[in-house]
Design a protein around this motif. Structure first.
Motif, short mmCIF file in Angstrom:
data_model
loop_
_atom_site.label_atom_id
_atom_site.label_comp_id
_atom_site.label_asym_id
_atom_site.label_seq_id
_atom_site.Cartn_x
_atom_site.Cartn_y
_atom_site.Cartn_z
N LEU A 1 41.10 33.67 43.00
CA LEU A 1 40.46 33.81 41.68
C LEU A 1 38.95 34.05 41.83
O LEU A 1 38.35 34.80 41.06
N GLN A 2 38.33 33.35 42.79
CA GLN A 2 36.89 33.56 43.01
C GLN A 2 36.62 35.00 43.45
O GLN A 2 35.64 35.61 43.02
N GLN B 1 42.89 44.44 36.12
CA GLN B 1 43.96 43.64 35.49
C GLN B 1 45.20 43.62 36.37
O GLN B 1 45.96 42.66 36.38
N ASP B 2 45.44 44.70 37.11
CA ASP B 2 46.55 44.70 38.08
C ASP B 2 46.34 43.60 39.11
O ASP B 2 47.30 42.96 39.57
N GLY B 3 45.07 43.37 39.49
CA GLY B 3 44.77 42.30 40.45
C GLY B 3 45.18 40.95 39.92
O GLY B 3 45.69 40.10 40.64
N VAL B 4 44.96 40.74 38.62
CA VAL B 4 45.37 39.46 37.99
C VAL B 4 46.89 39.31 38.08
O VAL B 4 47.42 38.23 38.42
N MET B 5 47.60 40.40 37.79
CA MET B 5 49.06 40.34 37.82
C MET B 5 49.57 40.11 39.24
O MET B 5 50.58 39.41 39.44
N GLN B 6 48.88 40.66 40.21
CA GLN B 6 49.29 40.44 41.60
C GLN B 6 49.17 38.97 41.99
O GLN B 6 50.02 38.43 42.71
#
Length: 613
Positions: free
Chosen positions: A521-522, A496-501
């Protein structure tokens, strides 16, 4: 014309005989089909056929065989044995039919607990089927023999026989015997406490039994399925299976199986907290089983006595035990049932302050438990026992040698004294010799008793250590799964941190093109769904946590329960905030609202409740 007339008579007679044989053949098939789902209708057909005079031996043999099966469906094993013996008396010249009736006769002996007689009967049927090369009959005999060995606790023989039988049946296009063999294999795995595999096999058998019209086997499978679900604490599923089984078994009137079903229902009701209903179910089941003298009544009685012990009703418990002892059912019961019964009786004596009787019952329980211990312990115990016996024999030999030397010296001394002092001193010497011998024998007996007590003590200590090792191993497995689950939760947070980054990069302008965003995103999509892994693994580790929490605190939402799952893993508020992508203050507020819904104010009480849930 004369020869033509005789030929005509012969042709007409032969035609009538063939039609009669075809009619009887159809009647036998109808009766065989009905006896497994509508036994009373089958009995009507059997009686109607047997009322006719001058029947062929094969018809008499087949009809009495079905007559016996009818009583087997009803749980009347004495009548089952009687009519199967009568069937066999007509079938000496018809080996295939005789082998079939012998197999059914063996079932009667097995149900009565006469296991050695059952084994010899099945082996007799097996010998006939081998001679006539009847593979289907061989497979059936293997299956019935396996059931005997399963009941006796010899699971290795049971499984080997069943695997051989299944291999034979799979070569047959019909494979109509396969469900029954799978059911017996499931029974063996159930006895070995492999409950999940047993349930899979039972679920495979059920639709096939129903499709084939073998309703008695269908309901018996439901009873055993309920037993497996009880062990896996699926009490609602077990209760549902038993309700259907009891209702269906009423049509067959088999009091033994119905009694067993009520006994299992009592176990379920006690697990659900319905103590009064549990007592009533046990009482009803035991009364039915005692009416037909079922040897499985001992297991139901042990559980019933256990509930009475829980109520501190020692008088009723001991009265029930006395009734079981008078019935004579204990001796022919399976060893595991005997063990549970003696343990329950020992507890009843203890509650009644009869410590000597309680100790005796507990000692018998330990002996029975040792006799049915796991195979890996049996070898070690056998080796230890052999070593003990060898050492004991060596000590006895040494003692005897020392005794012989002592006796020789005494004899020589007695000869010298006899020569010197005469007959009077000889008499005194003999008295001294007898006194020494008595003292020696008494000392040796005491030493033997001390060694026996020490051996029993060591055996009990070994058993305790083994049980402690099993407990520690289970605890280590649970801790490992807990660490794995926590790791999954933290990896989910990183995801989820990756999404926020990515969102931050979009906000700062590092990602301005749609193609760059799509690429990011891929890359992120190829990562695993850690939250789903977390949820699956958490449910495997704590299968009843969510349902128990929801049942106890109905105001909690699904999100609340997920939040509580993270708290149960001892995650800090900061770690939970990172995992759920919320602020630290929001995590504290969320925890406060959940405690408010639960009407719990104290943090220690809240954490203790989650730990014990």
């Amino acid at each position: 014309m004369k020869y033509i007339f005789y030929l005509l008579i012969f042709f007409v007679s032969f035609t009538c005989f063939a039609q009669r044989e075809n009619e009887f053949s159809k009647t036998i098939k109808d009766a065989q089909r009905l006896v497994y789902k509508q036994p009373d209708s089958a009995l009507v057909i059997v009686k109607r056929v047997l009322a006719k005079p001058n029947l062929p031996d094969t018809i008499y043999g087949s009809m009495y065989n079905i007559y016996g099966i009818y009583y087997g469906m009803r749980g009347n094993n004495d009548s089952l044995i009687y009519y199967q013996k009568k069937s066999i008396s007509y079938l000496d010249n018809y080996p295939e039919f005789k082998a079939r009736s012998l197999a059914n006769l063996g079932v009667g002996y097995r149900n009565k607990g006469e296991y050695n007689t059952a084994i010899s009967t099945f082996n007799a049927a097996l010998e006939i089927n081998r001679k006539i090369k009847n593979d289907t009959g061989i497979a059936v005999d293997y299956g019935e023999l396996a059931s005997v060995y399963n009941t006796m606790g010899d699971y290795e023989k049971s499984i080997n026989l069943l695997i051989s039988a299944i291999d034979i049946v799979k070569k047959d296009k019909k494979q109509d015997k396969l469900p029954a063999l799978q059911q017996k294999l499931a029974n063996t795995y159930l006895a070995q406490r492999n409950f999940k595999f047993a349930i899979d096999l039972y679920m495979d058998c059920l639709p096939n039994f129903k499709k084939m019209g073998q309703l008695k086997n269908y309901y018996l499978t439901l009873v055993n399925l309920a037993e497996a679900r009880i062990h896996l604490e699926d009490l609602s599923g077990a209760k549902s299976a038993l309700a259907e089984a009891i209702k269906g078994l009423e049509d067959f009137g088999d009091k033994s199986i119905i009694g067993i079903s009520y006994g299992k229902l009592g176990n379920i009701e006690e697990g659900l907290g319905n103590h009064a209903k549990a007592l009533a179910s046990y009482k009803k089941g035991l009364e039915l089983m005692l009416q037909v003298k079922s040897n499985r009544a001992v297991r139901v009685a042990s559980e019933y006595i256990g509930l009475l012990n829980k109520d501190k009703n020692a008088v009723a418990a001991l009265a029930l035990a006395a009734r079981i002892d008078r019935s004579g059912l204990f001796e022919n019961s399976p060893n595991e049932d005997k063990m549970f019964y003696k343990k329950a009786v020992g507890d009843a004596y203890s509650n009644n302050n009869n410590e000597s009787a309680a100790i005796k019952a507990y000692q018998e329980t330990i002996v029975m438990k040792d006799s049915i211990a796991a195979n890996d312990r049996q070898t070690a115990i056998g080796e230890a026992q052999a070593k003990f016996e060898t050492e004991l024999q060596r000590e006895k030999n040494a003692a005897l040698q020392a005794n012989n030397k002592s006796l020789q010296k005494t004899i020589e001394a007695e000869k010298t004294r006899r020569w010197l002092y005469g007959m009077g001193i000889l008499a005194i010497g003999i008295l001294i010799l007898l006194a020494l011998r008595g003292y020696f024998l008494k000392s040796r007996l005491q030493a033997e008793q001390l060694r026996t007590i020490e051996a029993e003590k060591n055996m009990i200590q070994q058993q305790h250590l083994h049980e402690q090792e099993l407990t520690n191993a289970q605890r280590e497995i649970i801790d490992e799964k807990q660490r794995e689950l926590t790791s999954t939760a933290l990896r989910m947070a990183n995801f989820q941190d990756g999404v926020m980054q990515i969102i931050d990069k979009c906000n700062t302008g590092e990602i301005s093109k749609m193609s760059d965003l799509k690429k990011e995103l891929q890359t992120l999509a190829k990562q695993e769904d850690y939250w789903k892994q977390f949820e699956t693994r958490f449910n495997n580790l704590h299968p009843e946590f969510g349902n128990s929490l929801q049942h106890r605190f109905t105001k909690l939402t699904k999100n609340d329960i997920e939040f509580c799952s993270l708290l149960k893993l001892n995650l800090s508020n900061k770690e939970i905030a990172s995992l759920l992508q919320i602020s630290h203050e929001s995590a504290i507020t969320k925890k406060y609202r959940i405690k408010k819904k639960m009407e719990i104010n104290d943090d220690d009480e809240f954490e203790r409740m989650l730990t014990e849930m």
